[in-house]
Scaffold this motif. Sequence first.
Motif, PDB file in Angstrom:
ATOM      1  N   SER A 191       0.817  -1.212   0.000  1.00 12.28           N
ATOM      2  CA  SER A 191       0.000   0.000   0.000  1.00 12.28           C
ATOM      3  C   SER A 191       0.851   1.262   0.000  1.00 12.28           C
ATOM      4  O   SER A 191       0.365   2.345  -0.339  1.00 12.28           O
ATOM      5  CB  SER A 191      -0.924   0.010   1.224  1.00 12.28           C
ATOM      6  OG  SER A 191      -1.767  -1.118   1.227  1.00 12.28           O
ATOM      7  N   ARG A 194       2.515   4.282  -4.074  1.00 10.18           N
ATOM      8  CA  ARG A 194       1.340   5.097  -4.354  1.00 10.18           C
ATOM      9  C   ARG A 194       1.718   6.357  -5.129  1.00 10.18           C
ATOM     10  O   ARG A 194       2.897   6.711  -5.226  1.00 10.18           O
ATOM     11  CB  ARG A 194       0.668   5.506  -3.035  1.00 10.18           C
ATOM     12  CG  ARG A 194       1.574   6.347  -2.122  1.00 10.18           C
ATOM     13  CD  ARG A 194       1.078   6.283  -0.686  1.00 10.18           C
ATOM     14  NE  ARG A 194       1.767   7.202   0.221  1.00 10.18           N
ATOM     15  CZ  ARG A 194       2.934   6.930   0.797  1.00 10.18           C
ATOM     16  NH1 ARG A 194       3.565   5.804   0.542  1.00 10.18           N
ATOM     17  NH2 ARG A 194       3.491   7.807   1.631  1.00 10.18           N
ATOM     18  N   SER A 273      -9.252   8.353   2.181  1.00 10.56           N
ATOM     19  CA  SER A 273      -8.326   9.137   1.365  1.00 10.56           C
ATOM     20  C   SER A 273      -7.031   9.421   2.111  1.00 10.56           C
ATOM     21  O   SER A 273      -5.943   9.374   1.537  1.00 10.56           O
ATOM     22  CB  SER A 273      -8.983  10.460   0.947  1.00 10.56           C
ATOM     23  OG  SER A 273     -10.075  10.219   0.079  1.00 10.56           O
ATOM     24  N   ARG A 276      -4.879   6.235   2.102  1.00  9.80           N
ATOM     25  CA  ARG A 276      -4.204   6.028   0.816  1.00  9.80           C
ATOM     26  C   ARG A 276      -3.039   6.999   0.650  1.00  9.80           C
ATOM     27  O   ARG A 276      -1.969   6.630   0.162  1.00  9.80           O
ATOM     28  CB  ARG A 276      -5.203   6.196  -0.335  1.00  9.80           C
ATOM     29  CG  ARG A 276      -6.112   4.999  -0.549  1.00  9.80           C
ATOM     30  CD  ARG A 276      -6.817   5.058  -1.887  1.00  9.80           C
ATOM     31  NE  ARG A 276      -7.709   6.223  -1.968  1.00  9.80           N
ATOM     32  CZ  ARG A 276      -8.983   6.215  -1.581  1.00  9.80           C
ATOM     33  NH1 ARG A 276      -9.516   5.110  -1.074  1.00  9.80           N
ATOM     34  NH2 ARG A 276      -9.729   7.309  -1.703  1.00  9.80           N
TER      35      ARG A 276
END
Length: 313
Positions: A191, A194, A273, A276
């Motif tokens: 993750s 990004r 959000s 992320r």
Amino acid sequence: MLSEFTQHDLFVEYYEQWIRVYKEGAIRDVTLSKYYSTLSWVRTLMPHLQLKDVTRITYQQLINDYAKMHERQTVMDFHHQLKGAVLDAVDEGLIVRDPTRKVIIKGKTPAEKKIKYLNQFELHTLLKNLLLDKGVNWDWFILLVAKTGMRFSEALALTPKDFDFAHQVLSINKTWNYKGNGGYMPTKNKSSVRKIQIDWQTVMQFSALTKDLPEDEPIFIKKEDTYTPVYNSTVNGLLERYCKKLNLPVISIHGLRHTHASLLLFAGVSIASVARRLGHASMTTTQKTYLHIIQELESSDVDIIMRSMSNLT
């Protein structure tokens, strides 16, 4: 050389070999060091414990002894770093039955947490006093972490090529091994790879800063004969001096990451959000880290909900 163990061998020796076989080369160095720290504590607390004597009572006593000097979350980590080896020993018949079943995790009362982030006014005060009129320096580093919420190792690994100025996007796809011998390393988790949006002002500033720099070389690490070692204490020291000079709460570079996330949450950005953008593995991590802010926002939400419902007449 691998040893064949019997029930009469020491648990600490079994655990040391288990780490070498199953963990070395399979996990990040920073995580591996935590396993070896756990090994050191087992050697201190129960150096003579034989595998045959690892029972629910002796295992609980080991946890209790460790908990006398550590907070509950640290004790939980200690338990998880031991549990895999213990269960493998059970599978091999070296320990009769699972001693970790129904273990009770204790720990010291957490120390009062220091302020970890700045509010919007304090951050504005810090950023406007940075020295950005010269070439690449650590002031630019502080600015970028504040604007993006990147981890220290992620920001160190940035190259000019990672910026897509036309689309106002920054790609985070690697880290810098500042605790070792330098060089690129994978991100903390999947993750963490990004792309994050950056504001137009940051685009203008960094496009000018990096225009004459090598595309594939780290922006903030000097390459001489070899890469110059970097320590987070260097940047934290600079940030601390700024905070004291400007009469702001003293925070670390990691505190700038907390600041970034906190400001987004207070501005109404969703937890998904924010998760992320920070590269968290799940929203649960974000919720746990910023629980105090989320609770404060929920209190404000109650007023909004009540006003909205009272208008439905």
